[in-house]
Structure formats: structure tokens, C-alpha cells
Design an enzyme around this catalytic site. Structure first.
Site, PDB file in Angstrom:
ATOM      1  N   TYR A  58      73.022 -30.561  92.974  1.00 51.28           N
ATOM      2  CA  TYR A  58      71.721 -31.114  93.377  1.00 51.28           C
ATOM      3  C   TYR A  58      71.374 -30.727  94.810  1.00 51.28           C
ATOM      4  O   TYR A  58      70.247 -30.295  95.072  1.00 51.28           O
ATOM      5  CB  TYR A  58      71.757 -32.637  93.230  1.00 51.28           C
TER       6      TYR A  58
ATOM      7  N   SER B 292      64.170 -33.938  99.021  1.00 51.62           N
ATOM      8  CA  SER B 292      65.097 -35.074  99.091  1.00 51.62           C
ATOM      9  C   SER B 292      65.832 -34.979 100.420  1.00 51.62           C
ATOM     10  O   SER B 292      65.844 -33.919 101.054  1.00 51.62           O
ATOM     11  CB  SER B 292      66.122 -34.969  97.943  1.00 51.62           C
TER      12      SER B 292
HETATM   13  N1  LIG Z   1      64.779 -41.323  93.027  1.00 51.94           N
HETATM   14  C1  LIG Z   1      65.357 -40.860  94.101  1.00 51.94           C
HETATM   15  O1  LIG Z   1      66.256 -41.516  94.668  1.00 51.94           O
HETATM   16  C2  LIG Z   1      64.915 -39.544  94.689  1.00 51.94           C
HETATM   17  C3  LIG Z   1      65.299 -39.259  96.000  1.00 51.94           C
HETATM   18  C4  LIG Z   1      64.917 -38.057  96.570  1.00 51.94           C
HETATM   19  C5  LIG Z   1      64.168 -37.159  95.834  1.00 51.94           C
HETATM   20  N2  LIG Z   1      63.814 -37.436  94.561  1.00 51.94           N
HETATM   21  C6  LIG Z   1      63.032 -36.441  93.829  1.00 51.94           C
HETATM   22  O2  LIG Z   1      61.813 -37.019  93.433  1.00 51.94           O
HETATM   23  C7  LIG Z   1      61.301 -36.319  92.304  1.00 51.94           C
HETATM   24  C8  LIG Z   1      60.856 -37.334  91.259  1.00 51.94           C
HETATM   25  O3  LIG Z   1      61.990 -38.056  90.808  1.00 51.94           O
HETATM   26  P1  LIG Z   1      61.954 -39.606  90.408  1.00 51.94           P
HETATM   27  O4  LIG Z   1      62.860 -40.312  91.332  1.00 51.94           O
HETATM   28  O5  LIG Z   1      60.585 -40.074  90.254  1.00 51.94           O
HETATM   29  O6  LIG Z   1      62.731 -39.526  88.992  1.00 51.94           O
HETATM   30  P2  LIG Z   1      62.260 -39.760  87.485  1.00 51.94           P
HETATM   31  O7  LIG Z   1      61.731 -41.135  87.335  1.00 51.94           O
HETATM   32  O8  LIG Z   1      63.442 -39.356  86.662  1.00 51.94           O
HETATM   33  O9  LIG Z   1      61.070 -38.716  87.283  1.00 51.94           O
HETATM   34  C9  LIG Z   1      61.301 -37.339  87.110  1.00 51.94           C
HETATM   35  C10 LIG Z   1      60.048 -36.706  86.535  1.00 51.94           C
HETATM   36  O10 LIG Z   1      60.259 -35.292  86.419  1.00 51.94           O
HETATM   37  C11 LIG Z   1      59.799 -34.893  85.153  1.00 51.94           C
HETATM   38  N3  LIG Z   1      60.500 -33.684  84.705  1.00 51.94           N
HETATM   39  C12 LIG Z   1      61.852 -33.498  84.641  1.00 51.94           C
HETATM   40  N4  LIG Z   1      62.112 -32.275  84.145  1.00 51.94           N
HETATM   41  C13 LIG Z   1      60.899 -31.703  83.889  1.00 51.94           C
HETATM   42  C14 LIG Z   1      60.506 -30.457  83.345  1.00 51.94           C
HETATM   43  N5  LIG Z   1      61.415 -29.543  82.971  1.00 51.94           N
HETATM   44  N6  LIG Z   1      59.188 -30.198  83.216  1.00 51.94           N
HETATM   45  C15 LIG Z   1      58.264 -31.114  83.585  1.00 51.94           C
HETATM   46  N7  LIG Z   1      58.577 -32.306  84.112  1.00 51.94           N
HETATM   47  C16 LIG Z   1      59.885 -32.593  84.245  1.00 51.94           C
HETATM   48  C17 LIG Z   1      60.065 -36.082  84.240  1.00 51.94           C
HETATM   49  O11 LIG Z   1      59.166 -36.055  83.138  1.00 51.94           O
HETATM   50  P3  LIG Z   1      59.530 -35.656  81.622  1.00 51.94           P
HETATM   51  O12 LIG Z   1      60.965 -36.041  81.397  1.00 51.94           O
HETATM   52  O13 LIG Z   1      58.548 -36.453  80.810  1.00 51.94           O
HETATM   53  O14 LIG Z   1      59.277 -34.199  81.538  1.00 51.94           O
HETATM   54  C18 LIG Z   1      59.683 -37.235  85.160  1.00 51.94           C
HETATM   55  O15 LIG Z   1      58.303 -37.477  85.118  1.00 51.94           O
HETATM   56  C19 LIG Z   1      62.412 -35.366  91.852  1.00 51.94           C
HETATM   57  O16 LIG Z   1      62.128 -34.071  92.324  1.00 51.94           O
HETATM   58  C20 LIG Z   1      63.644 -35.932  92.534  1.00 51.94           C
HETATM   59  O17 LIG Z   1      64.624 -34.941  92.750  1.00 51.94           O
HETATM   60  C21 LIG Z   1      64.171 -38.618  93.962  1.00 51.94           C
END
Ligand SMILES: NC(=O)c1ccc[n+]([C@@H]2O[C@H](COP(=O)([O-])OP(=O)(O)OC[C@H]3O[C@@H](n4cnc5c(N)ncnc54)[C@H](OP(=O)(O)O)[C@@H]3O)[C@@H](O)[C@H]2O)c1
Length: 252
Positions: A149, A136
Site C-alpha cells: 500500500y 494517504s
Molecule cells: N480510510 C482511510 O483510513 C484512508 C486513509 C488514507 C487514504 N485513504 C484513501 O481514500 C480513498 C477512499 O477510500 P475510503 O476510505 O473511502 O474506502 P472505501 O470506503 O473502501 O471506498 C473505496 C472506494 O473505491 C472504489 N473502488 C475500489 N476499487 C475500484 C475500482 N477498481 N474501480 C472503481 N472504483 C473502485 C470503491 O467502489 P466499488 O467497490 O463500488 O468499485 C469505493 O467506492 C482510497 O484511495 C484510500 O486509499 C483512505
């Protein structure tokens, strides 16, 4: 698993049940990978795997035994996308919730460590492995109320970048993807299920969507083996830093 016995390259995507992971699984499948979709929500990854001709494996990245079972079930791994993760809460350091911090460190940092370590022998054996870690802009910026975070993402990036040096000479590339604001379930999870609060964050600006990030990961995965894209920062045009975004006035 069936796909590992043939010549189709295999990509493992953690956190494939929503957002960036789900979009990445679709992109990599379209590029010809057999995608192993990993997450805790079985119904979602089963539907996704059926749609893209992949395999769904339920695993919690905070559970060492589940991660070992995931690795044991695969005979071939060419690409690993460490995407599972997220944020919980916006407390200041003075009011830090230790359970939220543990969740963020367990999922983003130790989850990435567990999965990477378990799959590394197969990534090396592939002869052309690739590890993509979704960190991120919080991996190199800090902001008030974000220390749980930002510290976890800084640590996840340090782990990933260290591996880049430790694997020199071995056939594995490493790419860090550092997104800014992407509208997924991320903010709903961070705000404890408060959809209105999550919606308010994106009001008046245009965030990235998951497919924007997935397309870049697809580009990374389709470079020739000698080309290593080390770090890619991807933000919406409306966002300059973690704390500076452009917001259009409400029109009504
Ligand atoms: N959205 C943003 O603005 C943003 C910005 C920068 C970085 N990111 C990063 O991008 C990545 C994906 O996030 P996203 O934005 O796509 O959010 P999201 O829609 O909430 O997706 C998060 C994913 O992580 C999985 N997950 C969470 N805890 C887990 C665990 N203990 N074991 C296995 N899977 C787990 C969830 O699946 P289950 O709940 O089904 O397990 C879900 O598929 C993350 O690392 C986040 O920090 C996001």
C-alpha cells in the site's frame, strides 16, 4: 449526459459508492456541482446520484475501455476527484502476496493515471480545472506490513505531483489530499471482509469520518482559480503518524 450541456460545473468522483468518495460527492453537489458518481457497485452509485441530482456511471478504474467510455460520455469536466483505491493485506515484504500488490498498484496508481489522462483534455478545456487526488499519509510514510500500500500511494503521489509541474501554464489546479485514519469500508476491504478486525483498529481512539475529508475537498474546490492548495495532510487528533496513535483505556 444531460448536465454537460448546460452551464452547471461538472465534478467526477471516482470511488463514490462508499466512504470518502460518497461524502465528497454529497459535498460537491451541495456546492452546486453536477456530480458524476463513478464506481463498480451500480446500486450504490445509482442511489447516491438520485439523492444528489447527479449521474451514476459504472466504471472499473482498472479497465481501460471502461475509463475511455466514461470520458467519451462527458462533454464537460471541471473537477476530477481521484479517490478510488484502497489496500489489501498486511503481509511483510518477505511474505508479499503478488495479487494483492497488483490490485493496489492497478487501482491506486494506474487507475489514477487512466482516469486523469482520459479526462485531462476536458479539464483543460473547462478553463478552470481541478484535479484532487486522495493519496494517504502512506504516500510519505512507511510501516511494517504495509509496503504494498505505501509503495502504491508513494507512486500515486509522485504521478500527481509530477503533473503539477507538467501542467504549469494551463488552467488546471492540482491538490493532493493525504488522510490518516478515516473510518470507512477501507479496513474491512484491507482485512478481507473481517469487520471485527477493522473495528478493533479504531477501538479507544476517535478516527476521522468521511465527511471530515469531504469538507476539506469542498474547501479546495471553492477557492478562486489562482489559488492552488498543493498538499493537505489531515489526521485525527489521536493519530501522530501511521504507527503512533493514542488509545484510551477500555472503560468497562
Ligand atoms: N480510510 C482511510 O483510513 C484512508 C486513509 C488514507 C487514504 N485513504 C484513501 O481514500 C480513498 C477512499 O477510500 P475510503 O476510505 O473511502 O474506502 P472505501 O470506503 O473502501 O471506498 C473505496 C472506494 O473505491 C472504489 N473502488 C475500489 N476499487 C475500484 C475500482 N477498481 N474501480 C472503481 N472504483 C473502485 C470503491 O467502489 P466499488 O467497490 O463500488 O468499485 C469505493 O467506492 C482510497 O484511495 C484510500 O486509499 C483512505
Amino acid at each position: 449526459m444531460t448536465a454537460s450541456g448546460n452551464s452547471q460545473p461538472v465534478a467526477v468522483v471516482t470511488g463514490a459508492s462508499s466512504g470518502i468518495g460518497e461524502a465528497t460527492a454529497k459535498t460537491l453537489a451541495a456546492l452546486g456541482f453536477h456530480v458524476v458518481c463513478v464506481a463498480r457497485r451500480q446500486d450504490r452509485i445509482a442511489a447516491l446520484a438520485a439523492e444528489i441530482g447527479g449521474t451514476a456511471i459504472v466504471a472499473d478504474v482498472t479497465d481501460g475501455a471502461a475509463v475511455e467510455a466514461l470520458a467519451d460520455g462527458l462533454t464537460r469536466v471541471d473537477v476530477l476527484v481521484n479517490n478510488a483505491g484502497g489496500a489489501k493485506g498486511t503481509q511483510t515484504v518477505a511474505d508479499a502476496d503478488l495479487d494483492d500488490w497488483r490490485w493496489m498498484w492497478e487501482t491506486n496508481v494506474l487507475g489514477t493515471l487512466r482516469v486523469t489522462r482520459a479526462l485531462l483534455p476536458k479539464l483543460i478545456a473547462s478553463g478552470n480545472g481541478l484535479i484532487v487526488t486522495v493519496t494517504s499519509i502512506a504516500a510519505f510514510e512507511v510501516y511494517d506490513g504495509g509496503a504494498g500500500y505505501t509503495s502504491a500511494k508513494h507512486a500515486q503521489a509522485a504521478l500527481h505531483q509530477t503533473l503539477r509541474g507538467e501542467l504549469l501554464g494551463l488552467p488546471v489546479r492540482l491538490t493532493e489530499i493525504a488522510p490518516g485514519m478515516v473510518e470507512t469500508e477501507f479496513s474491512v476491504v484491507r482485512f478481507g471482509g473481517d469487520q471485527d478486525r477493522a473495528d478493533a483498529l479504531y477501538r479507544g481512539m476517535t478516527p476521522l469520518v468521511a465527511a471530515d475529508v469531504a469538507e476539506v475537498i469542498g474547501f479546495v474546490a471553492s477557492r478562486p482559480p489562482h489559488v492552488n492548495l498543493d498538499q493537505i495532510v489531515i489526521r485525527p487528533r489521536d493519530q501522530a503518524t501511521a504507527t503512533r496513535k493514542f488509545t484510551r483505556p477500555e472503560s468497562d
